[in-house]
Design a protein around this motif. Structure first.
Motif, PDB file in Angstrom:
ATOM      1  N   PRO A  31      38.302  42.455  33.985  1.00  0.00           N
ATOM      2  CA  PRO A  31      39.050  43.502  34.696  1.00  0.00           C
ATOM      3  C   PRO A  31      39.075  43.319  36.209  1.00  0.00           C
ATOM      4  O   PRO A  31      40.108  43.535  36.833  1.00  0.00           O
ATOM      5  CB  PRO A  31      38.306  44.788  34.315  1.00  0.00           C
ATOM      6  N   TYR A  32      37.962  42.888  36.827  1.00  0.00           N
ATOM      7  CA  TYR A  32      38.022  42.798  38.286  1.00  0.00           C
ATOM      8  C   TYR A  32      38.865  41.622  38.742  1.00  0.00           C
ATOM      9  O   TYR A  32      39.520  41.680  39.780  1.00  0.00           O
ATOM     10  CB  TYR A  32      36.631  42.849  38.938  1.00  0.00           C
ATOM     11  N   LEU A  33      38.905  40.556  37.927  1.00  0.00           N
ATOM     12  CA  LEU A  33      39.794  39.447  38.284  1.00  0.00           C
ATOM     13  C   LEU A  33      41.247  39.846  38.107  1.00  0.00           C
ATOM     14  O   LEU A  33      42.097  39.555  38.951  1.00  0.00           O
ATOM     15  CB  LEU A  33      39.495  38.219  37.427  1.00  0.00           C
ATOM     16  N   ALA A  34      41.530  40.537  37.000  1.00  0.00           N
ATOM     17  CA  ALA A  34      42.910  40.978  36.762  1.00  0.00           C
ATOM     18  C   ALA A  34      43.353  41.906  37.885  1.00  0.00           C
ATOM     19  O   ALA A  34      44.488  41.813  38.376  1.00  0.00           O
ATOM     20  CB  ALA A  34      43.012  41.671  35.411  1.00  0.00           C
ATOM     21  N   ALA A  35      42.462  42.783  38.318  1.00  0.00           N
ATOM     22  CA  ALA A  35      42.801  43.716  39.408  1.00  0.00           C
ATOM     23  C   ALA A  35      43.075  42.931  40.690  1.00  0.00           C
ATOM     24  O   ALA A  35      44.061  43.167  41.388  1.00  0.00           O
ATOM     25  CB  ALA A  35      41.663  44.706  39.621  1.00  0.00           C
ATOM     26  N   GLN A  36      42.216  41.972  40.945  1.00  0.00           N
ATOM     27  CA  GLN A  36      42.283  41.222  42.197  1.00  0.00           C
ATOM     28  C   GLN A  36      43.472  40.256  42.253  1.00  0.00           C
ATOM     29  O   GLN A  36      44.081  40.077  43.293  1.00  0.00           O
ATOM     30  CB  GLN A  36      40.986  40.416  42.295  1.00  0.00           C
ATOM     31  N   TYR A  37      43.775  39.623  41.122  1.00  0.00           N
ATOM     32  CA  TYR A  37      44.797  38.567  41.123  1.00  0.00           C
ATOM     33  C   TYR A  37      46.145  38.996  40.549  1.00  0.00           C
ATOM     34  O   TYR A  37      46.786  38.226  39.835  1.00  0.00           O
ATOM     35  CB  TYR A  37      44.271  37.331  40.409  1.00  0.00           C
ATOM     36  N   GLY A  39      47.223  41.751  38.499  1.00  0.00           N
ATOM     37  CA  GLY A  39      47.473  42.514  37.265  1.00  0.00           C
ATOM     38  C   GLY A  39      48.267  41.752  36.217  1.00  0.00           C
ATOM     39  O   GLY A  39      47.767  40.823  35.589  1.00  0.00           O
ATOM     40  N   GLY A  40      49.525  42.163  36.038  1.00  0.00           N
ATOM     41  CA  GLY A  40      50.376  41.596  34.996  1.00  0.00           C
ATOM     42  C   GLY A  40      50.512  40.088  35.100  1.00  0.00           C
ATOM     43  O   GLY A  40      50.566  39.390  34.079  1.00  0.00           O
ATOM     44  N   MET A  41      50.566  39.591  36.330  1.00  0.00           N
ATOM     45  CA  MET A  41      50.714  38.144  36.512  1.00  0.00           C
ATOM     46  C   MET A  41      49.469  37.430  35.986  1.00  0.00           C
ATOM     47  O   MET A  41      49.564  36.416  35.289  1.00  0.00           O
ATOM     48  CB  MET A  41      50.887  37.849  38.013  1.00  0.00           C
ATOM     49  N   PHE A  42      48.322  37.976  36.313  1.00  0.00           N
ATOM     50  CA  PHE A  42      47.061  37.382  35.843  1.00  0.00           C
ATOM     51  C   PHE A  42      47.000  37.418  34.313  1.00  0.00           C
ATOM     52  O   PHE A  42      46.661  36.428  33.665  1.00  0.00           O
ATOM     53  CB  PHE A  42      45.868  38.138  36.441  1.00  0.00           C
ATOM     54  N   LEU A  43      47.377  38.568  33.760  1.00  0.00           N
ATOM     55  CA  LEU A  43      47.340  38.734  32.304  1.00  0.00           C
ATOM     56  C   LEU A  43      48.236  37.702  31.628  1.00  0.00           C
ATOM     57  O   LEU A  43      47.853  37.048  30.652  1.00  0.00           O
ATOM     58  CB  LEU A  43      47.790  40.155  31.953  1.00  0.00           C
ATOM     59  N   LEU A  44      49.440  37.540  32.177  1.00  0.00           N
ATOM     60  CA  LEU A  44      50.394  36.593  31.597  1.00  0.00           C
ATOM     61  C   LEU A  44      49.844  35.157  31.654  1.00  0.00           C
ATOM     62  O   LEU A  44      49.863  34.431  30.653  1.00  0.00           O
ATOM     63  CB  LEU A  44      51.727  36.678  32.363  1.00  0.00           C
ATOM     64  N   VAL A  45      49.353  34.776  32.839  1.00  0.00           N
ATOM     65  CA  VAL A  45      48.816  33.418  32.987  1.00  0.00           C
ATOM     66  C   VAL A  45      47.642  33.221  32.034  1.00  0.00           C
ATOM     67  O   VAL A  45      47.522  32.198  31.354  1.00  0.00           O
ATOM     68  CB  VAL A  45      48.372  33.162  34.452  1.00  0.00           C
ATOM     69  N   TYR A  46      46.794  34.241  31.952  1.00  0.00           N
ATOM     70  CA  TYR A  46      45.613  34.149  31.081  1.00  0.00           C
ATOM     71  C   TYR A  46      46.025  33.942  29.622  1.00  0.00           C
ATOM     72  O   TYR A  46      45.503  33.071  28.929  1.00  0.00           O
ATOM     73  CB  TYR A  46      44.754  35.410  31.215  1.00  0.00           C
ATOM     74  N   TYR A 196      51.092  48.074  36.728  1.00  0.00           N
ATOM     75  CA  TYR A 196      50.487  46.966  37.470  1.00  0.00           C
ATOM     76  C   TYR A 196      49.834  45.966  36.512  1.00  0.00           C
ATOM     77  O   TYR A 196      49.899  44.753  36.710  1.00  0.00           O
ATOM     78  CB  TYR A 196      49.437  47.516  38.448  1.00  0.00           C
ATOM     79  N   TYR A 197      49.247  46.493  35.445  1.00  0.00           N
ATOM     80  CA  TYR A 197      48.516  45.655  34.494  1.00  0.00           C
ATOM     81  C   TYR A 197      49.441  44.899  33.539  1.00  0.00           C
ATOM     82  O   TYR A 197      49.134  43.802  33.090  1.00  0.00           O
ATOM     83  CB  TYR A 197      47.556  46.555  33.702  1.00  0.00           C
ATOM     84  N   PHE A 198      50.592  45.517  33.224  1.00  0.00           N
ATOM     85  CA  PHE A 198      51.460  44.905  32.213  1.00  0.00           C
ATOM     86  C   PHE A 198      52.630  44.117  32.772  1.00  0.00           C
ATOM     87  O   PHE A 198      53.069  43.164  32.155  1.00  0.00           O
ATOM     88  CB  PHE A 198      52.025  45.984  31.270  1.00  0.00           C
ATOM     89  N   VAL A 199      53.158  44.581  33.903  1.00  0.00           N
ATOM     90  CA  VAL A 199      54.394  43.952  34.373  1.00  0.00           C
ATOM     91  C   VAL A 199      54.067  42.857  35.385  1.00  0.00           C
ATOM     92  O   VAL A 199      53.537  43.130  36.454  1.00  0.00           O
ATOM     93  CB  VAL A 199      55.332  45.005  35.011  1.00  0.00           C
ATOM     94  N   PRO A 200      54.377  41.599  35.029  1.00  0.00           N
ATOM     95  CA  PRO A 200      54.065  40.513  35.965  1.00  0.00           C
ATOM     96  C   PRO A 200      54.976  40.567  37.182  1.00  0.00           C
ATOM     97  O   PRO A 200      56.183  40.732  37.048  1.00  0.00           O
ATOM     98  CB  PRO A 200      54.352  39.240  35.159  1.00  0.00           C
ATOM     99  N   ASN A 201      54.378  40.466  38.348  1.00  0.00           N
ATOM    100  CA  ASN A 201      55.151  40.427  39.571  1.00  0.00           C
ATOM    101  C   ASN A 201      55.029  39.011  40.127  1.00  0.00           C
ATOM    102  O   ASN A 201      53.929  38.561  40.452  1.00  0.00           O
ATOM    103  CB  ASN A 201      54.572  41.460  40.544  1.00  0.00           C
ATOM    104  N   PHE A 202      56.160  38.307  40.211  1.00  0.00           N
ATOM    105  CA  PHE A 202      56.076  36.891  40.544  1.00  0.00           C
ATOM    106  C   PHE A 202      55.590  36.617  41.958  1.00  0.00           C
ATOM    107  O   PHE A 202      55.169  35.514  42.267  1.00  0.00           O
ATOM    108  CB  PHE A 202      57.384  36.174  40.189  1.00  0.00           C
ATOM    109  N   GLU A 203      55.603  37.654  42.776  1.00  0.00           N
ATOM    110  CA  GLU A 203      55.024  37.473  44.108  1.00  0.00           C
ATOM    111  C   GLU A 203      53.519  37.242  44.022  1.00  0.00           C
ATOM    112  O   GLU A 203      52.904  36.716  44.942  1.00  0.00           O
ATOM    113  CB  GLU A 203      55.260  38.729  44.956  1.00  0.00           C
TER     114      GLU A 203
END
Ligand code: PFF
Length: 455
Positions: A31-37, A39-46, A196-203
């Motif tokens: 969770p802290y990495l997803a928050a930091q990197y 949200g959604g973008m981190f989840l998608l990459v993961y 923030y957690y689900f929608v990847p933001n490409f920025e």
């Protein structure tokens, strides 16, 4: 040679491997990495990495273990003498992780105590966590308690008892986490967090996101440190490696995903996204008490939650310590007791600075990182990618993927994803790892020279 004992069946194997995989990595680190990197973008990459990298590497490690019947240090050497070194590098990783893992385990024990003793509401205060880790003795005492308990369990060989208890605790932890996540998501303001957690933001996409996600994948699934090779060596030939890997992945990723859903939306509902998203290792300890303070029965739920997290952490720290102890026993030709003492000394040497680094030694940094972050960085972002890279080269070009495909297909089992496995091991993973490692090493050097980040 002594015959290796084996797991009683497929379920036994999956449960044991999942017990090692599911731990603080899922609940505290993800969770802290997803928050930091992002949200959604981190989840998608993961998720993308989990179904490619994670799948191929875990299948390869388990297959190497089962094929050779040996633990990592000997397995690589048996397949090719020149590659013994890889087993050694892999064996260093758990020794670096265990000390700081135990510092965090100590924090969990402290929070369990806080909730059990009825002062959970005090922990909801923003300064509570800072004050706790900022002190010298208290976090150190909890760290000592956690590592001491782990050592006693390993020394007396009572892991089986702990595993039995944790088999009951784990499902309860899942149910409880889902309940807490549902509550958090339904709170006012939480929807922003869900987005923030689900929608990847490409920025939010950057090399750092990929490096963080990759390190997290290895850490969470206990990959690139020889653990899965050892587990594989206990696996029976008639069980399917492919479907076991699938199950472990779903289990491990599922729990991490739920933990994120419990914590990230809550940042928006009870915390302050502007500052909390970047909290880092303290995130779970800052946000959850605030959430429990607002929840009906929150104090009891909080106590139950931290109790179960403590068990998940203990099963993982036991498997980490077991690994280090057995390496010490083999290499220093000493008994279990001496090996345990040596491991404890090592944990004190690396764990004490990790604990102090959040408080009284916070100003001491290595390449700009506090001790705990530094050990985390060295193991997850440097050593594990290196081990993973060489494992891919070893399998892809030395023993050849076909030799492991044959192992996976033992007993007329069909390896459905063999194409994916081969491509990932031979091309995708090594190229990706080199690109990511090179850019992050360059970033460290760039930062040292210019004082700012290039990535
Ligand atoms: N995979 C564990 C976690 O996610 O917490 C960490 C871990 C446990 C790594 C045990 C290695 C290990 F042997």
């Amino acid at each position: 040679m002594e015959k290796r004992s084996s797991f009683t069946g497929k379920i036994g194997f999956i449960m044991a491997a999942a017990g090692s995989a599911v731990g603080l990595g899922n609940i505290w680190r993800f969770p802290y990495l997803a928050a930091q990197y992002g949200g959604g973008m981190f989840l998608l990459v993961y998720l993308c990495l989990a179904v490619t990298f994670g799948f191929a590497l875990m299948a390869a490690e388990i297959a190497i273990g089962r094929k050779t019947g040996l633990s990592a240090i000997e397995a690589f050497g048996k397949l090719n003498k020149k590659w013994t070194f890889l087993g050694y590098i892999a064996a260093i990783v758990p020794a670096i992780i265990l000390p700081y893992y135990s510092v965090i385990g100590g924090w969990v024990a402290k929070y369990l105590w806080v909730f059990v003793s009825g002062s959970g509401n005090a922990a909801a205060n923003s300064e509570y966590f800072e004050t706790f880790i900022g002190a010298a003795q208290e976090p150190l005492a909890w760290f000592a308690l956690f590592i001491g308990a782990t050592a006693l369990i390993v020394l007396f060989g009572v892991e089986k008892g702990i595993e039995k208890v944790s088999k009951i605790m784990m499902p309860v932890l899942v149910v409880l986490s889902v309940g807490i996540a549902v509550y958090a998501v339904c709170m006012e303001g939480a929807m922003e967090g869900v987005k923030y957690y689900f929608v990847p933001n490409f920025e939010h996409f950057s090399v750092k996101t990929v490096l963080a996600a990759m390190g997290q994948l290895f850490y969470s699934m206990s990959l690139a440190m020889g653990i899965m090779i050892t587990y594989g060596s206990y696996m029976k030939k008639e069980n399917s490696i492919e479907s076991s890997v699938g199950h472990i992945e779903i289990f491990d990723t599922g729990i991490a995903f739920i933990a994120g859903l419990m914590i990230i939306p809550a940042i928006y509902a009870v915390g302050n996204p502007n500052t909390d998203l970047k909290t880092g290792p303290g995130l779970m300890f800052v946000i959850l008490p605030k959430l429990f303070a607002q929840m009906p029965g929150g104090q009891i739920i909080g106590a139950a939650f931290f109790l179960m997290v403590l068990f998940a952490a203990l099963t993982s720290s036991i498997s980490l310590m077991e690994t280090v102890v057995s390496v010490f026993m083999d290499k220093f030709r000493c008994g279990r007791k001496i090996a345990c003492v040596l491991v404890l000394v090592l944990c004190a040497i690396l764990g004490i600075p990790s604990s102090f680094g959040n408080g009284i030694w916070a100003s001491v940094t290595i390449i700009g990182l506090t001790f705990l972050d530094f050990f985390d960085f060295i193991s997850n972002s440097v050593l594990m990618p290196i081990v993973a890279f060489f494992t891919c080269i070893f399998v892809g070009y030395v023993i050849k993927p076909q030799s492991l495909v044959d192992e996976i297909e033992t007993g007329n089992m069909k390896f459905k994803k063999r194409g994916l496995f081969t491509i990932v091991i031979k091309y995708f993973a090594p190229i990706c790892i080199v690109a990511i490692l090179a850019s992050s090493v360059f970033d460290v050097i760039y930062k040292l020279i210019t004082g700012s980040s290039w990535l």
